[in-house]
Scaffold this motif. Structure first.
Motif, mmCIF file in Angstrom:
data_model
loop_
_atom_site.group_PDB
_atom_site.id
_atom_site.type_symbol
_atom_site.label_atom_id
_atom_site.label_comp_id
_atom_site.label_asym_id
_atom_site.label_seq_id
_atom_site.Cartn_x
_atom_site.Cartn_y
_atom_site.Cartn_z
ATOM 1 N N LEU A 65 0.941 -1.246 -0.075
ATOM 2 C CA LEU A 65 -0.056 -0.426 0.225
ATOM 3 C C LEU A 65 0.979 1.434 -0.031
ATOM 4 O O LEU A 65 0.699 2.199 -0.872
ATOM 5 N N ASP A 66 2.400 1.021 0.309
ATOM 6 C CA ASP A 66 3.010 2.318 0.173
ATOM 7 C C ASP A 66 2.774 2.150 -0.769
ATOM 8 O O ASP A 66 3.288 3.405 -1.411
ATOM 9 N N VAL A 67 3.203 1.549 -2.005
ATOM 10 C CA VAL A 67 3.933 1.799 -3.350
ATOM 11 C C VAL A 67 2.505 2.220 -4.203
ATOM 12 O O VAL A 67 2.794 3.330 -5.055
ATOM 13 N N SER A 87 8.423 11.670 -2.678
ATOM 14 C CA SER A 87 8.161 11.249 -1.632
ATOM 15 C C SER A 87 9.152 10.528 -0.408
ATOM 16 O O SER A 87 9.691 10.000 -1.509
ATOM 17 N N GLU A 88 8.180 9.873 0.689
ATOM 18 C CA GLU A 88 9.481 9.096 1.140
ATOM 19 C C GLU A 88 10.099 7.839 0.544
ATOM 20 O O GLU A 88 10.785 7.045 0.791
ATOM 21 N N GLU A 89 8.666 7.567 -0.213
ATOM 22 C CA GLU A 89 8.870 6.450 -1.243
ATOM 23 C C GLU A 89 9.460 6.320 -2.698
ATOM 24 O O GLU A 89 10.047 5.561 -2.995
ATOM 25 N N GLN A 90 10.389 7.844 -2.768
ATOM 26 C CA GLN A 90 10.390 7.773 -4.389
ATOM 27 C C GLN A 90 12.388 8.516 -3.495
ATOM 28 O O GLN A 90 12.249 9.131 -2.463
ATOM 29 N N CYS A 106 5.253 14.382 0.192
ATOM 30 C CA CYS A 106 3.828 12.982 0.831
ATOM 31 C C CYS A 106 4.943 12.181 1.653
ATOM 32 O O CYS A 106 6.435 11.880 1.269
ATOM 33 N N ASP A 107 4.071 12.085 3.012
ATOM 34 C CA ASP A 107 4.446 10.716 3.483
ATOM 35 C C ASP A 107 3.254 9.599 2.401
ATOM 36 O O ASP A 107 1.753 9.682 3.393
ATOM 37 N N PRO A 108 3.317 9.046 1.396
ATOM 38 C CA PRO A 108 1.837 8.761 1.279
ATOM 39 C C PRO A 108 1.035 7.218 1.382
ATOM 40 O O PRO A 108 0.184 8.009 1.725
ATOM 41 N N LEU A 109 1.649 6.730 2.215
ATOM 42 C CA LEU A 109 1.034 6.397 3.507
ATOM 43 C C LEU A 109 1.409 6.045 5.072
ATOM 44 O O LEU A 109 2.463 5.270 4.808
ATOM 45 N N ASP A 110 1.241 7.075 5.925
ATOM 46 C CA ASP A 110 1.638 6.632 6.893
ATOM 47 C C ASP A 110 0.857 5.465 8.567
ATOM 48 O O ASP A 110 0.153 5.959 8.069
ATOM 49 N N GLY A 111 1.841 5.329 9.376
ATOM 50 C CA GLY A 111 2.021 4.207 9.673
ATOM 51 C C GLY A 111 1.801 2.534 8.858
ATOM 52 O O GLY A 111 1.058 1.895 9.437
ATOM 53 N N SER A 112 2.654 2.400 7.902
ATOM 54 C CA SER A 112 1.680 1.518 6.879
ATOM 55 C C SER A 112 2.122 0.306 8.310
ATOM 56 O O SER A 112 1.698 -1.117 7.500
ATOM 57 N N SER A 113 2.500 0.241 9.917
ATOM 58 C CA SER A 113 3.116 -0.989 10.121
ATOM 59 C C SER A 113 2.198 -1.448 10.520
ATOM 60 O O SER A 113 1.035 -2.534 11.339
HETATM 61 MN MN MN Z 1 4.628 6.350 5.123
#
Ligand code: MN
Ligand code: AHG
Ligand code: MN
Length: 325
Positions: A65-67, A87-90, A106-113
């Motif tokens: 879901l991050d990606v 992005s956090e993911e780039q 962006c942090d596209p998805l925070d709290g991934s855990s």
């Molecule tokens: Mn994140």
């Protein structure tokens, strides 16, 4: 009032007005899709909490879901108004429309855990003016932000947004529209609730050790009242609670390898949260300096983050670094 109408009547007039309304509407469109994927995780053969196989620049294993969230945001921002996306993911800058006047971090998805534990996760965003050197346009102090906010995907999908005139909130309705809520966050001045990951207590600096010990001593200690503790391991969930009912959140540096500056990233986590918190009457620092005044050196740099109720922030700040033993 629908978000689109709110944007048309509240975004500041001037050269950024039109792109700002387009960018925030684009982020909202991506958020509706992310919320749907989070809500339907596990169905249709999808497991969004599984490792996606890659690592982000911080060395965190990326979840599916991050990606996906990152890709949905890039698609939404390609609609115009954005010169560059960070992005956090780039690892690197995503260049979009070189003529546009805004950049988005962006942090596209925070709290991934928390993706596969059915707890609230979110998307955090920061909107800055584009600068000449687009590749490094995110390296501005947080006080330069033109807008910031986060979407939280929980029992409700809610957007908390500031364009510099307080904080507005919007709830995703059953028709897929963001409707404004009457709640305009004002963080209570005092609090008896703190948020910290107590598992790392032995690694904390002396100042944090002593401060938290005083809270844990409760009414038998120097604070003469009992405190409560919450820790969601989702910055958006802890921030939402603090914006709603007050509190103090601490993720400072600690003695674990790689955690000298804590875990949270300045540009796409601390800065947008700090702007929301200040706009709601709270305070946000790295333990010493105001977050929004920090000059970033690199896109993914971490910073200590302490934020929340103004008077409790003052209590923490006045805590001596190395009290006489
Ligand atoms: Mn994140
Ligand atoms: P992300 O999922 O974007 O990497 O963010 C996770 C952050 C933040 O949401 C949360 O406050 C913190 O990590 C939790 O850290 P610990 O797991 O060390 O408690
Ligand atoms: Mn995060």
């Amino acid at each position: 009032m629908l978000l689109t109408h709110w944007l048309a009547t509240h975004c500041p007039a001037g050269p950024h007005f039109e792109p700002m309304t387009k960018v925030i509407a684009g982020l909202a469109k991506a958020a509706v899709q992310i919320a749907s994927h989070a809500r339907l995780n596990g169905l249709g053969g999808h497991d969004y909490g599984q490792a996606a196989g890659g690592q982000n620049s911080d060395g965190d294993a990326q979840k599916a879901l991050d990606v996906l969230a990152d890709q949905l945001i890039i698609e939404a921002l390609a609609g115009g108004g954005v010169a560059a996306y960070f992005s956090e993911e780039q690892d690197a800058t995503i260049l979009l429309d070189a003529e546009a006047g805004l950049v988005v971090a962006c942090d596209p998805l925070d709290g991934s855990s928390n993706i596969d534990t059915n707890l609230s996760v979110g998307t955090i965003f920061s909107i800055l003016p584009a600068t000449g050197d687009l590749a490094n346009a995110a390296l501005q102090p947080g006080r330069n932000q033109l807008a910031a906010g986060f979407f939280i995907y929980g029992p409700q999908t809610i957007l908390l947004l500031t364009v510099g005139k307080g904080v507005a909130t919007f709830c995703l309705d059953q028709d897929g529209q963001f409707q404004q809520l009457s709640w305009q966050p004002q963080i209570p001045e005092t609090t008896s609730e703190f948020a910290i990951n107590a598992a790392y207590q032995r690694f904390w600096p002396t100042k944090v050790q002593d401060y938290i010990a005083q809270l844990l001593a409760g009414k038998d200690g120097p604070r003469t009242r009992d405190f409560n503790m919450r820790w969601c391991a989702s910055l958006v969930a802890d921030a939402y609670r603090i914006l709603r009912r007050g509190g103090i959140f601490l993720y400072t540096g600690d003695s674990r390898p790689g955690y000298a500056e804590g875990r949270l990233r300045l540009i796409y986590e601390a800065n947008p949260i700090a702007l929301l918190v200040e706009q709601a009457g709270g305070a946000a620092s790295n333990g010493a300096d105001r977050i929004l005044d920090l000059q970033p050196d690199s896109l993914h740099q971490r910073c200590a983050l302490v934020f929340g109720s103004a008077s409790e922030m003052a209590e923490f700040t006045k805590q001596p670094e190395h009290p006489a033993r």
